[in-house]
Design a protein around this motif. Structure first.
Motif, mmCIF file in Angstrom:
data_model
loop_
_atom_site.group_PDB
_atom_site.id
_atom_site.type_symbol
_atom_site.label_atom_id
_atom_site.label_comp_id
_atom_site.label_asym_id
_atom_site.label_seq_id
_atom_site.Cartn_x
_atom_site.Cartn_y
_atom_site.Cartn_z
ATOM 1 N N ALA A 1 37.806 27.924 27.320
ATOM 2 C CA ALA A 1 37.737 28.804 26.151
ATOM 3 C C ALA A 1 36.456 29.610 26.109
ATOM 4 N N GLU A 2 35.580 29.438 27.116
ATOM 5 C CA GLU A 2 34.275 30.093 27.085
ATOM 6 C C GLU A 2 34.105 31.133 28.175
ATOM 7 N N THR A 3 35.031 31.235 29.100
ATOM 8 C CA THR A 3 34.866 32.117 30.253
ATOM 9 C C THR A 3 36.103 32.974 30.441
ATOM 10 N N CYS A 4 35.883 34.256 30.684
ATOM 11 C CA CYS A 4 36.980 35.148 31.050
ATOM 12 C C CYS A 4 37.286 34.955 32.533
ATOM 13 N N LEU A 5 38.501 34.641 32.838
ATOM 14 C CA LEU A 5 38.920 34.408 34.214
ATOM 15 C C LEU A 5 39.370 35.717 34.846
ATOM 16 N N HIS A 6 39.008 35.922 36.108
ATOM 17 C CA HIS A 6 39.369 37.153 36.797
ATOM 18 C C HIS A 6 40.827 37.109 37.252
ATOM 19 N N CYS A 7 41.483 38.240 37.109
ATOM 20 C CA CYS A 7 42.844 38.365 37.626
ATOM 21 C C CYS A 7 42.803 38.400 39.151
ATOM 22 N N GLU A 8 43.936 38.092 39.748
ATOM 23 C CA GLU A 8 44.043 38.236 41.201
ATOM 24 C C GLU A 8 43.983 39.711 41.576
ATOM 25 N N ASP A 9 43.730 39.972 42.867
ATOM 26 C CA ASP A 9 43.635 41.361 43.327
ATOM 27 C C ASP A 9 44.938 42.123 43.114
ATOM 28 N N THR A 10 46.028 41.392 43.049
ATOM 29 C CA THR A 10 47.333 42.029 42.871
ATOM 30 C C THR A 10 47.726 42.141 41.400
ATOM 31 N N GLU A 11 46.776 41.823 40.484
ATOM 32 C CA GLU A 11 47.084 41.822 39.050
ATOM 33 C C GLU A 11 46.098 42.688 38.286
ATOM 34 N N TRP A 12 46.426 42.963 37.027
ATOM 35 C CA TRP A 12 45.556 43.766 36.172
ATOM 36 C C TRP A 12 45.714 43.295 34.727
ATOM 37 N N SER A 13 44.780 43.716 33.902
ATOM 38 C CA SER A 13 44.863 43.382 32.480
ATOM 39 C C SER A 13 44.044 44.385 31.682
ATOM 40 N N ASP A 14 44.462 44.591 30.414
ATOM 41 C CA ASP A 14 43.699 45.393 29.465
ATOM 42 C C ASP A 14 42.622 44.524 28.830
ATOM 43 N N PRO A 15 41.638 45.129 28.164
ATOM 44 C CA PRO A 15 40.661 44.321 27.424
ATOM 45 C C PRO A 15 41.359 43.467 26.369
ATOM 46 N N GLY A 16 40.913 42.220 26.257
ATOM 47 C CA GLY A 16 41.495 41.320 25.269
ATOM 48 C C GLY A 16 42.843 40.769 25.675
ATOM 49 N N SER A 17 43.083 40.580 26.961
ATOM 50 C CA SER A 17 44.376 40.079 27.436
ATOM 51 C C SER A 17 44.323 38.570 27.645
ATOM 52 N N SER A 18 45.456 37.933 27.398
ATOM 53 C CA SER A 18 45.573 36.495 27.631
ATOM 54 C C SER A 18 46.331 36.192 28.918
ATOM 55 N N VAL A 19 46.947 37.194 29.516
ATOM 56 C CA VAL A 19 47.646 37.036 30.793
ATOM 57 C C VAL A 19 47.386 38.279 31.640
ATOM 58 N N CYS A 20 47.622 38.154 32.925
ATOM 59 C CA CYS A 20 47.504 39.285 33.839
ATOM 60 C C CYS A 20 48.899 39.770 34.232
ATOM 61 N N SER A 21 49.002 41.063 34.446
ATOM 62 C CA SER A 21 50.268 41.663 34.859
ATOM 63 C C SER A 21 50.176 42.081 36.325
ATOM 64 N N THR A 22 51.305 42.089 36.982
ATOM 65 C CA THR A 22 51.340 42.461 38.396
ATOM 66 C C THR A 22 51.139 43.966 38.549
ATOM 67 N N ARG A 23 50.274 44.344 39.481
ATOM 68 C CA ARG A 23 50.012 45.759 39.739
ATOM 69 C C ARG A 23 51.204 46.417 40.439
ATOM 70 N N PHE A 24 51.388 47.704 40.187
ATOM 71 C CA PHE A 24 52.358 48.495 40.932
ATOM 72 C C PHE A 24 51.721 48.909 42.261
ATOM 73 N N VAL A 25 52.417 48.649 43.351
ATOM 74 C CA VAL A 25 51.917 49.031 44.673
ATOM 75 C C VAL A 25 52.358 50.465 44.951
ATOM 76 N N MET A 26 51.383 51.355 45.155
ATOM 77 C CA MET A 26 51.657 52.784 45.268
ATOM 78 C C MET A 26 51.302 53.297 46.664
ATOM 79 N N PHE A 27 52.252 53.977 47.284
ATOM 80 C CA PHE A 27 52.036 54.712 48.533
ATOM 81 C C PHE A 27 53.128 55.769 48.627
ATOM 82 N N VAL A 28 52.989 56.671 49.575
ATOM 83 C CA VAL A 28 53.946 57.766 49.708
ATOM 84 C C VAL A 28 54.971 57.412 50.781
ATOM 85 N N PRO A 29 56.211 57.106 50.377
ATOM 86 C CA PRO A 29 57.237 56.788 51.372
ATOM 87 C C PRO A 29 57.775 58.059 52.031
ATOM 88 N N LYS A 30 58.585 57.865 53.035
ATOM 89 C CA LYS A 30 59.119 59.002 53.779
ATOM 90 C C LYS A 30 60.090 59.840 52.955
#
Length: 706
Positions: free
Chosen positions: A401-430
């Motif tokens: 309850a005293e430390t903000c935990l970092h999301c994984e590299d594949t996740e993101w969160s807004d300020p004040g979040s209790s969970v992390c969301s999965t990032r969208f993987v972006m690249f230019v397909p053919k």
């Protein structure tokens, strides 16, 4: 009564003999083959403070109904045992009871119990010594018991307490002969702490009296909350005449809504009466087992105004040491320390309606809501401020309850979040429309270079092709073709190979093109302006194929530079998680290799500008200053534009912008240098003759001679 019956049965079971029972008995004494001792506070000196030391005269102290009732229970229990054929048959029990009205002044009764024929055993003779009684019941309370227990321990005479809760008495080395039927303070405090945790009361005041029982309760309470979220900002000892107004003022100032009162009855009664009198109510009072079942106090006028009283009262033992028998459906047994192994309690609730609509709060700081963590701002761990977790972190109150935990590299969160969301993987397909446009442009360039190479090969011996560089034109067209091929690797998921092939062909072959422009411009200037002044230099240049030597040196220099850069810091796939909080952009990391790889091309570009400027007044078909300048300016503007866009935009299409800049650089060379010559070959064949070129040269010569 059940408790005393259990004690008596256990003590009597130590000896089984034929009864010698006499009917003559008084209230304090009953003859028997085996005697039990009893210490009961029939009179109590707890409310009397002596002015000077004096011998105890119990009759002058107030009569204590509680102690008297316990005495009668003992008498009744012994008579029931003696008259029963089921309970300890053939055993005659007697008793001697003393009025234990004071803690320290009435030792005659105690010495009488441990004596044999009027004497007390000296040290070392305990094994041959048989005291007057086989065991003693009492006294009432921890302090009297702590006073007398060492005397009984000398002879290992069992002392069984029914109302002594101090945990000090559980020290078997100090009190080897002490046992008790009631739970110790440790169990009572454990239940109180459990109640506090259950209702999430964490901001607590603790009031206690100046006695062994209460001080031991405070010590146990502090020990049991040390690893919990409960804080104890206020502790106060209650003396005979405490300043209640000051005590209540301190509690109110600290905003404490739950008060634990672990004190003797006398102090607790005075406290509750003061609460009623001073109207210090609307709080939760947690009562210790000594006064929680005080019937008269529960019926005091105005008691309903003090708030809610939750009491903890000892009910009956379930298991106690060494002995193991059942009495009134209760199993009686002691543990190794003489304590009940387990005990049940009654939770007493002082409330007329028996119902409370809302549970009162007692917190220094409210719990942080999800997405926030505690930032402590004081001495107590219960006092804190709530701070929102920043981007890319989250809070997990169950884990930390005293430390903000970092999301994984594949996740993101807004300020004040209790969970992390999965990032969208972006690249230019053919199949992306922008990718299709880039591939169409690249394919068009490939077709254009091949068509130009075919046109130049067909008209190889014409003046236009020769003036454009002859065989070096085909080398330049080949470099443009290879550079165009690199554009296709900008599409799709980056790989180590594709990252290298995105940059390497353009960086390598654009060098060859610029070297061709530079050496072509130098040769024209040399023929028209330097051959007459420096004939030796011109002859050496022609004899040693200076143009190919210059191109080879420039190309190999770039190869060495790129080899060093790509060996130390090669381009590699890079997951960009910093540009956009909810996206992972798949791109290539070129590091510093891009800037370093442009050192040789920049030198060649300066030479192109220099020699083109020197030849600005040459014949039109040989004057390539405007063409080269415009081509190089287009190339430079394209890359400046890319650098600007890259500093403002880092989305998935930044790689497509890079590919377009590469194509723009290639198109600038193609359209500015080769396309005008193709136009003359196809649409102005009259200008692609030896006669036309000779006329331009003669006209330039006449102008120079003037």
């Amino acid at each position: 009564m059940i408790r005393l019956l259990g004690v008596l049965c256990w003590l009597a079971s130590l000896q089984r003999v034929r009864p010698q029972y006499s009917q003559s008995a008084s209230i304090f004494r009953l003859p028997g083959r085996y005697l039990l001792g009893g210490l009961f506070d029939v009179h109590s000196s707890s409310s009397v403070v002596p002015d000077r030391p004096a011998a105890a005269e119990c009759s002058r102290y107030p009569f204590g109904m509680s102690g008297y009732r316990k005495l009668q229970v003992m008498r009744f229990a012994v008579e029931e045992i003696n008259n029963s054929t089921l309970l300890l048959p053939n055993v005659s029990l007697g008793y001697e009871v003393f009025d234990h009205c004071t803690d320290t002044q009435n030792f005659p009764g105690i010495l009488n119990f441990i004596s044999a024929n009027g004497t007390v055993a000296i040290k070392g003779a305990e094994n041959e010594y048989v005291p007057k009684v086989i065991g003693v019941i009492g006294p009432s309370g921890s302090k009297p018991t702590l006073t007398v227990a060492p005397l009984f321990s000398m002879s290992l005479l069992p002392l069984v307490g029914y109302d002594s809760t101090s945990t000090s008495l559980s020290e078997n080395m100090k009190y080897p002969s002490f046992l008790r039927t009631n739970p110790s303070n440790r169990n009572t405090i454990q239940l109180i702490v459990h109640i506090l945790k259950y209702f999430d009361w964490r901001w607590i005041a603790f009031l206690y009296s100046n006695d062994a029982y209460s001080k031991d309760g405070l010590e146990q309470f502090q020990r049991q909350i040390s690893d919990s979220n409960i804080c104890l900002p206020y502790i106060q000892q209650l003396d005979r005449k405490p300043d209640y107004q000051k005590i209540f003022g301190n509690i109110d100032e600290l905003k404490i809504n739950v008060v634990v009162v672990f004190a003797l009855k006398l102090y607790a009664v005075n406290l509750v009466e003061a609460v009623v009198q001073l109207d210090f109510g609307n709080r939760v009072w947690v009562a210790g087992d000594d006064w929680s079942a005080h019937e008269r106090l529960a019926k005091t006028s105005g008691i309903n105004r003090i708030g809610t009283v939750i009491g903890v009262a000892a009910k009956v033992l379930e298991e106690v040491r060494k002995s193991n028998f059942t009495l009134v459906n209760r199993n009686v047994q002691f543990d190794d320390n003489g304590d009940p192994m387990t005990a049940t309690y009654d939770i007493l609730f002082w409330n007329k309606s028996g119902y409370v609509e809302t549970v009162p709060l007692s917190l220094c700081s409210r719990e942080c809501r999800p997405g926030f963590v505690r930032k402590y701002n004081g001495v107590h761990k219960c006092c804190f401020e709530c701070e929102a977790c920043p981007n890319g972190t989250f809070s997990n109150a169950t884990a930390d309850a005293e430390t903000c935990l970092h999301c994984e590299d594949t996740e993101w969160s807004d300020p004040g979040s209790s969970v992390c969301s999965t990032r969208f993987v972006m690249f230019v397909p053919k199949d992306d429309p922008v990718a299709g446009l880039v591939m169409l442009s690249a394919s068009s360039m490939l077709a254009l270079t091949l068509a130009t190479a075919g046109l130049f090969a067909y008209h190889y011996n014409t003046p236009v092709v020769k003036s454009a560089g002859g065989p070096t034109c085909f080398l330049c067209l080949a470099c443009l073709t290879f550079s165009t091929g690199s554009v296709y690797f900008y599409i799709g998921v980056p790989t180590p190979v594709s990252c290298v092939l995105r940059a390497l062909p353009f960086q390598l072959f654009i060098t060859a093109c610029l070297a061709l422009f530079a050496v072509r411009a130098f040769q024209i200037v040399c023929i028209f302006k330097m051959a007459a002044k420096f004939p030796g230099l011109h002859r050496w240049w022609v004899a040693h194929n200076g143009q190919w030597l210059f191109i080879a040196v420039a190309f190999l220099s770039q190869v060495v530079v790129l080899l060093i850069l790509y060996t130390s810091h090669p381009p590699k796939p890079f997951d960009d998680t910093h540009s956009y909080k909810d996206q992972t952009i798949l791109r290539c990391d070129y590091g510093s290799s891009t800037l370093c790889a442009m050192l040789v091309p920049l030198v060649l570009a300066k030479l192109c500008f220099f020699f083109s400027y020197m030849g600005k007044d040459l014949p039109k078909n040989y004057n390539e200053a405007k063409i080269v300048t415009f081509s190089l300016l287009t190339l430079m503007i394209s890359w400046i534009t890319y650098a600007t866009v890259a500093s403002l935009y880092a989305g998935k299409y930044i790689e497509m912008v890079n590919a377009m800049v590469v194509l723009s650089s290639i198109y600038s060379v193609m359209l500015c240098y080769f396309l005008p010559k193709c136009y003359i070959i196809i649409f102005q064949p009259e200008k692609n003759t030896q006669k036309y070129f000779q006329g331009l040269i003669q006209s330039y010569t006449k102008n120079i001679s003037k």
